[in-house]
Structure formats: structure tokens, C-alpha cells
Scaffold this motif. Structure first.
Motif, mmCIF file in Angstrom:
data_model
loop_
_atom_site.group_PDB
_atom_site.id
_atom_site.type_symbol
_atom_site.label_atom_id
_atom_site.label_comp_id
_atom_site.label_asym_id
_atom_site.label_seq_id
_atom_site.Cartn_x
_atom_site.Cartn_y
_atom_site.Cartn_z
ATOM 1 N N GLY A 190 0.871 -1.168 0.000
ATOM 2 C CA GLY A 190 0.000 0.000 0.000
ATOM 3 C C GLY A 190 0.906 1.215 0.000
ATOM 4 O O GLY A 190 1.765 1.367 -0.859
ATOM 5 N N SER A 191 0.775 2.073 1.011
ATOM 6 C CA SER A 191 1.698 3.202 1.114
ATOM 7 C C SER A 191 3.034 2.761 1.712
ATOM 8 O O SER A 191 4.067 3.358 1.436
ATOM 9 C CB SER A 191 1.089 4.326 1.943
ATOM 10 N N HIS A 192 3.001 1.704 2.543
ATOM 11 C CA HIS A 192 4.245 1.140 3.061
ATOM 12 C C HIS A 192 4.019 -0.324 3.424
ATOM 13 O O HIS A 192 2.896 -0.761 3.637
ATOM 14 C CB HIS A 192 4.762 1.921 4.269
ATOM 15 N N GLN A 193 5.117 -1.054 3.504
ATOM 16 C CA GLN A 193 5.072 -2.473 3.856
ATOM 17 C C GLN A 193 6.376 -2.828 4.545
ATOM 18 O O GLN A 193 7.449 -2.458 4.075
ATOM 19 C CB GLN A 193 4.894 -3.322 2.598
ATOM 20 N N VAL A 194 6.278 -3.522 5.669
ATOM 21 C CA VAL A 194 7.455 -4.040 6.355
ATOM 22 C C VAL A 194 7.454 -5.552 6.166
ATOM 23 O O VAL A 194 6.484 -6.222 6.507
ATOM 24 C CB VAL A 194 7.444 -3.692 7.858
ATOM 25 N N LEU A 195 8.521 -6.052 5.584
ATOM 26 C CA LEU A 195 8.649 -7.485 5.322
ATOM 27 C C LEU A 195 9.645 -8.081 6.296
ATOM 28 O O LEU A 195 10.763 -7.570 6.436
ATOM 29 C CB LEU A 195 9.119 -7.721 3.890
ATOM 30 N N ARG A 196 9.239 -9.153 6.964
ATOM 31 C CA ARG A 196 10.123 -9.865 7.896
ATOM 32 C C ARG A 196 10.042 -11.346 7.589
ATOM 33 O O ARG A 196 8.962 -11.871 7.350
ATOM 34 C CB ARG A 196 9.676 -9.648 9.336
ATOM 35 N N GLY A 197 11.187 -11.996 7.602
ATOM 36 C CA GLY A 197 11.192 -13.426 7.359
ATOM 37 C C GLY A 197 12.598 -13.952 7.237
ATOM 38 O O GLY A 197 13.565 -13.272 7.582
ATOM 39 N N SER A 198 12.703 -15.175 6.746
ATOM 40 C CA SER A 198 14.008 -15.776 6.515
ATOM 41 C C SER A 198 13.896 -16.745 5.342
ATOM 42 O O SER A 198 12.822 -17.280 5.062
ATOM 43 C CB SER A 198 14.518 -16.489 7.764
ATOM 44 N N LEU A 199 15.015 -16.917 4.659
ATOM 45 C CA LEU A 199 15.093 -17.798 3.504
ATOM 46 C C LEU A 199 16.340 -18.660 3.643
ATOM 47 O O LEU A 199 17.349 -18.219 4.206
ATOM 48 C CB LEU A 199 15.178 -16.974 2.216
ATOM 49 N N PRO A 200 16.297 -19.897 3.119
ATOM 50 C CA PRO A 200 17.476 -20.772 3.224
ATOM 51 C C PRO A 200 18.616 -20.291 2.327
ATOM 52 O O PRO A 200 18.390 -19.747 1.242
ATOM 53 C CB PRO A 200 16.946 -22.134 2.760
ATOM 54 N N LEU A 201 19.832 -20.510 2.820
ATOM 55 C CA LEU A 201 21.054 -20.220 2.069
ATOM 56 C C LEU A 201 21.723 -21.531 1.673
ATOM 57 O O LEU A 201 21.532 -22.551 2.357
ATOM 58 C CB LEU A 201 22.039 -19.419 2.929
ATOM 59 N N PRO A 202 22.540 -21.538 0.619
ATOM 60 C CA PRO A 202 23.316 -22.742 0.298
ATOM 61 C C PRO A 202 24.249 -23.090 1.466
ATOM 62 O O PRO A 202 24.708 -22.208 2.194
ATOM 63 C CB PRO A 202 24.125 -22.332 -0.937
ATOM 64 N N ALA A 203 24.531 -24.360 1.632
ATOM 65 C CA ALA A 203 25.394 -24.839 2.721
ATOM 66 C C ALA A 203 26.742 -24.129 2.697
ATOM 67 O O ALA A 203 27.393 -24.054 1.655
ATOM 68 C CB ALA A 203 25.589 -26.344 2.611
ATOM 69 N N GLY A 204 27.147 -23.561 3.836
ATOM 70 C CA GLY A 204 28.444 -22.927 3.979
ATOM 71 C C GLY A 204 28.564 -21.524 3.407
ATOM 72 O O GLY A 204 29.611 -20.905 3.519
ATOM 73 N N PHE A 205 27.510 -21.006 2.798
ATOM 74 C CA PHE A 205 27.560 -19.673 2.189
ATOM 75 C C PHE A 205 27.490 -18.600 3.271
ATOM 76 O O PHE A 205 26.647 -18.662 4.154
ATOM 77 C CB PHE A 205 26.398 -19.503 1.205
ATOM 78 N N LYS A 206 28.398 -17.610 3.207
ATOM 79 C CA LYS A 206 28.446 -16.517 4.175
ATOM 80 C C LYS A 206 28.295 -15.190 3.427
ATOM 81 O O LYS A 206 29.259 -14.671 2.876
ATOM 82 C CB LYS A 206 29.749 -16.546 4.953
ATOM 83 N N PRO A 207 27.079 -14.612 3.410
ATOM 84 C CA PRO A 207 26.844 -13.384 2.651
ATOM 85 C C PRO A 207 27.395 -12.145 3.352
ATOM 86 O O PRO A 207 27.482 -12.092 4.575
ATOM 87 C CB PRO A 207 25.322 -13.311 2.552
ATOM 88 N N HIS A 208 27.774 -11.138 2.552
ATOM 89 C CA HIS A 208 28.199 -9.849 3.113
ATOM 90 C C HIS A 208 27.467 -8.681 2.451
ATOM 91 O O HIS A 208 27.548 -7.558 2.934
ATOM 92 C CB HIS A 208 29.722 -9.672 3.044
ATOM 93 N N GLN A 209 26.742 -8.947 1.360
ATOM 94 C CA GLN A 209 26.010 -7.887 0.664
ATOM 95 C C GLN A 209 24.686 -8.444 0.140
ATOM 96 O O GLN A 209 24.631 -9.565 -0.338
ATOM 97 C CB GLN A 209 26.843 -7.372 -0.500
#
Length: 105
Positions: A64-83
């Protein structure tokens, strides 16, 4: 810029999942909610230590005018994100309505 603004986000990766809190906004006088998807693309180190990028499963949104999304998604095994790159699209693989690049803590 775009019809949807990615105002902010918080990302944390642990236990093989990517947790997210993302704030999206549109113009205040938007008459109807806008349906689309949020696509997260992560850059980081693979399990072998090499630089890699992964695109996570799209998340359906209705803004609508705004939306806050909260959740989690699976990552590949051993993957360490920085961006994280957050894209809001009109549909999977569709037109980009808004985008922002953020750091992962």
C-alpha cells in the motif's frame, strides 16, 4: 528511485538461513495496493571461500503506502553473505520497480 522505494533493511545470516527485515514505501496517494515480488540476491563467500552470488526464492508482496517485510530464507550450505541486493519486481523476472544494495551483518 522507482515506483517503490526500498527505505531500509536489516540482514543477518546464521544457521544456514538469511533473516531479513525490509521497509518498502510508495507514494501516499496510491489508491490500490501494488502486487509484486521481492527478490534478494546475496554476494558472499562460498563454502570453499570463493566469492559467489546467489539469488534466493522470491517473496510475494502487496504494498500500500508502506510495507514491512520480515522473514528468513534458506542459504546454500556454507555460504556466508556480506552484501544483499533487494529488488522489487512487478512479477518474477519482470520489471524492476525499486532496488537497493545493503550490507549483511
Amino acid at each position: 528511485g522507482g515506483s517503490v522505494e526500498v527505505r531500509g533493511g536489516r540482514f543477518s545470516a546464521q544457521g544456514g538461513t538469511q533473516a531479513y527485515d525490509v521497509v518498502l514505501t510508495r507514494e501516499r496517494d496510491a489508491a490500490q495496493p501494488l502486487a509484486g515480488v521481492m527478490q534478494l540476491s546475496m554476494v558472499g563467500a562460498s563454502a570453499r571461500g570463493a566469492e559467489a552470488s546467489v539469488t534466493l526464492k522470491p517473496v510475494d508482496v502487496s504494498i500500500g503506502s508502506h510495507q514491512v517485510l520480515r522473514g528468513s530464507l534458506p542459504l546454500p550450505a556454507g555460504f556466508k553473505p556480506h552484501q544483499a541486493t533487494v529488488q522489487v519486481l512487478d512479477r518474477v523476472g519482470g520489471k524492476v520497480l525499486g532496488m537497493r544494495v545493503m550490507l549483511v551483518r
